[in-house]
Scaffold this motif. Structure first.
Motif, PDB file in Angstrom:
ATOM      1  N   LEU A  51       0.817  -1.368  -0.123  1.00 10.52           N
ATOM      2  CA  LEU A  51       0.091   0.075   0.179  1.00 10.52           C
ATOM      3  C   LEU A  51       0.889   1.163   0.031  1.00 10.52           C
ATOM      4  O   LEU A  51       1.988   1.277   0.842  1.00 10.52           O
ATOM      5  CB  LEU A  51      -0.642  -0.058   1.196  1.00 10.52           C
ATOM      6  N   LEU A  52       0.533   2.310  -0.961  1.00  7.55           N
ATOM      7  CA  LEU A  52       1.204   3.523  -0.718  1.00  7.55           C
ATOM      8  C   LEU A  52       0.102   4.195  -0.018  1.00  7.55           C
ATOM      9  O   LEU A  52      -0.765   4.694  -0.228  1.00  7.55           O
ATOM     10  CB  LEU A  52       1.241   4.000  -2.376  1.00  7.55           C
ATOM     11  N   GLN A  53       0.700   5.021   1.229  1.00 11.63           N
ATOM     12  CA  GLN A  53       0.060   6.066   2.073  1.00 11.63           C
ATOM     13  C   GLN A  53       0.236   7.259   1.504  1.00 11.63           C
ATOM     14  O   GLN A  53       1.330   7.784   1.278  1.00 11.63           O
ATOM     15  CB  GLN A  53       0.607   5.833   3.546  1.00 11.63           C
ATOM     16  N   VAL A  54      -1.095   7.792   1.029  1.00 12.12           N
ATOM     17  CA  VAL A  54      -1.197   9.223   0.422  1.00 12.12           C
ATOM     18  C   VAL A  54      -1.959   9.911   1.313  1.00 12.12           C
ATOM     19  O   VAL A  54      -3.066   9.639   1.634  1.00 12.12           O
ATOM     20  CB  VAL A  54      -1.574   9.239  -0.929  1.00 12.12           C
ATOM     21  N   VAL A  61      -5.779   9.294   1.074  1.00  6.93           N
ATOM     22  CA  VAL A  61      -6.503   8.512   0.098  1.00  6.93           C
ATOM     23  C   VAL A  61      -6.391   7.273   0.416  1.00  6.93           C
ATOM     24  O   VAL A  61      -5.682   6.761   1.039  1.00  6.93           O
ATOM     25  CB  VAL A  61      -5.236   8.325  -1.099  1.00  6.93           C
ATOM     26  N   LYS A  62      -7.677   6.551   0.249  1.00  8.69           N
ATOM     27  CA  LYS A  62      -8.078   5.099   0.822  1.00  8.69           C
ATOM     28  C   LYS A  62      -8.855   4.502  -0.171  1.00  8.69           C
ATOM     29  O   LYS A  62     -10.033   4.587  -0.158  1.00  8.69           O
ATOM     30  CB  LYS A  62      -8.827   5.361   1.972  1.00  8.69           C
ATOM     31  N   VAL A 148      -4.639   7.497 -10.022  1.00 10.13           N
ATOM     32  CA  VAL A 148      -3.938   6.264  -9.513  1.00 10.13           C
ATOM     33  C   VAL A 148      -2.606   6.764  -9.204  1.00 10.13           C
ATOM     34  O   VAL A 148      -1.777   7.379 -10.226  1.00 10.13           O
ATOM     35  CB  VAL A 148      -3.985   5.245 -10.699  1.00 10.13           C
ATOM     36  N   PHE A 149      -2.078   6.423  -8.148  1.00 10.10           N
ATOM     37  CA  PHE A 149      -0.712   6.567  -7.487  1.00 10.10           C
ATOM     38  C   PHE A 149      -0.157   5.264  -7.922  1.00 10.10           C
ATOM     39  O   PHE A 149      -0.475   4.469  -7.044  1.00 10.10           O
ATOM     40  CB  PHE A 149      -0.515   7.218  -6.204  1.00 10.10           C
ATOM     41  N   GLY A 181       7.853  -3.643 -10.486  1.00 14.04           N
ATOM     42  CA  GLY A 181       6.496  -3.416  -9.899  1.00 14.04           C
ATOM     43  C   GLY A 181       5.318  -3.364 -10.584  1.00 14.04           C
ATOM     44  O   GLY A 181       5.208  -3.844 -11.666  1.00 14.04           O
ATOM     45  N   PRO A 182       4.456  -2.401 -10.151  1.00 16.01           N
ATOM     46  CA  PRO A 182       4.430  -1.656  -9.198  1.00 16.01           C
ATOM     47  C   PRO A 182       4.712  -2.096  -7.965  1.00 16.01           C
ATOM     48  O   PRO A 182       4.152  -3.190  -7.503  1.00 16.01           O
ATOM     49  CB  PRO A 182       2.988  -0.737  -9.150  1.00 16.01           C
ATOM     50  N   VAL A 183       5.774  -1.371  -6.936  1.00 13.81           N
ATOM     51  CA  VAL A 183       5.787  -1.965  -5.626  1.00 13.81           C
ATOM     52  C   VAL A 183       4.893  -1.465  -4.511  1.00 13.81           C
ATOM     53  O   VAL A 183       4.666  -1.930  -3.565  1.00 13.81           O
ATOM     54  CB  VAL A 183       7.345  -1.559  -5.249  1.00 13.81           C
ATOM     55  N   ALA A 184       4.174  -0.216  -4.720  1.00 22.91           N
ATOM     56  CA  ALA A 184       3.187   0.304  -4.135  1.00 22.91           C
ATOM     57  C   ALA A 184       2.245   1.014  -4.978  1.00 22.91           C
ATOM     58  O   ALA A 184       2.357   1.417  -5.919  1.00 22.91           O
ATOM     59  CB  ALA A 184       3.780   1.361  -2.972  1.00 22.91           C
ATOM     60  N   GLY A 185       0.925   0.996  -4.313  1.00 14.89           N
ATOM     61  CA  GLY A 185      -0.135   1.808  -5.033  1.00 14.89           C
ATOM     62  C   GLY A 185      -1.358   2.213  -4.259  1.00 14.89           C
ATOM     63  O   GLY A 185      -1.454   1.841  -3.182  1.00 14.89           O
ATOM     64  N   ASN A 186      -2.086   3.186  -4.703  1.00 15.97           N
ATOM     65  CA  ASN A 186      -3.400   3.741  -4.082  1.00 15.97           C
ATOM     66  C   ASN A 186      -4.031   4.522  -5.074  1.00 15.97           C
ATOM     67  O   ASN A 186      -3.610   4.858  -6.201  1.00 15.97           O
ATOM     68  CB  ASN A 186      -3.055   4.324  -2.786  1.00 15.97           C
ATOM     69  N   PHE A 187      -5.199   4.978  -4.967  1.00 20.19           N
ATOM     70  CA  PHE A 187      -6.163   5.365  -5.784  1.00 20.19           C
ATOM     71  C   PHE A 187      -7.120   6.391  -5.127  1.00 20.19           C
ATOM     72  O   PHE A 187      -7.747   5.618  -3.960  1.00 20.19           O
ATOM     73  CB  PHE A 187      -6.704   5.023  -7.006  1.00 20.19           C
ATOM     74  N   PHE A 188      -7.628   7.471  -5.731  1.00 17.54           N
ATOM     75  CA  PHE A 188      -8.844   8.105  -5.232  1.00 17.54           C
ATOM     76  C   PHE A 188      -9.852   8.414  -6.278  1.00 17.54           C
ATOM     77  O   PHE A 188      -9.498   8.258  -7.635  1.00 17.54           O
ATOM     78  CB  PHE A 188      -8.583   9.539  -4.344  1.00 17.54           C
TER      79      PHE A 188
END
Length: 191
Positions: A51-54, A61-62, A148-149, A181-188
């Motif tokens: 998880l990429l914490q933003v 972002v959750k 998307v991050f 990767g991607p080694v980490a990610g998250n999105f809103f």
């Protein structure tokens, strides 16, 4: 025969469970939501490992939560992912939901909103910004638009020239630059 278990080993196991269980739960939720929202396969072929914490100044972002344009106008104040001291990383932010009209026929396409390369650890400010952060309000016809991050691990330092935001494909960019990767990610989402 008796088996002796030291308190040290039990406490280490309990501590690891306490610390890593929420991280694992967040990772699984993020991966499930990315599949459901078709980030896999529309943007990437494989799910991020972590998880990429933003965090923006007011919101976090959750997994596809809805944020307003006012909330995301400025660069996030905090971004963290599991990283290694010696590796370099690439961070990008895209939407697969931008709209282009070809011959009066609207089609969705991927657009790049931010690109930073050669990031040591989680220190984005020490990386090289290739595309400045710029979030645009989505077209009304799109409805909820996903942003998307993604973080990739680099094999080596990257030297990049100008990149066209509107002709960007995450899949192609990561392959051309031999990113892992991607080694980490998250999105809103935003409307």
């Amino acid at each position: 025969m008796s088996i002796a278990i030291s308190n040290f080993n039990i406490s280490n196991i309990l501590m690891a469970t306490f610390i890593f269980a929420p991280i694992q739960a967040g990772k699984l939720k993020m991966q499930k939501t990315m599949k459901k929202e078709r980030i896999v396969p529309d943007v990437i072929d494989t799910l991020p490992h972590t998880l990429l914490q933003v965090k923006y100044s007011e919101d976090e972002v959750k997994f596809g939560n809805v944020l307003s344009l006012a909330e995301v106008q400025k660069v996030p104040v905090q971004m963290e992912w599991l990283s290694n001291n010696t590796d370099l990383y690439t961070l990008l932010m895209v939407t697969p939901d931008d709209v282009t009209t070809i011959e009066n026929n609207p089609k969705r396409k991927e657009t790049l909103f931010w690109l930073v390369v050669n990031i040591p650890r989680n220190k984005i400010q020490n990386g090289d910004t290739v595309v400045e952060y710029n979030v645009a309000k989505p077209e009304k016809s799109v409805g909820l638009c996903k942003y998307v991050f993604l973080v990739y691990k680099q094999f080596e330092k990257l030297q990049l020239n100008t990149i066209d935001r509107t002709a960007f494909k995450t899949r192609n960019f990561s392959a051309e630059n031999k990113l892992i990767g991607p080694v980490a990610g998250n999105f809103f989402k935003m409307k």
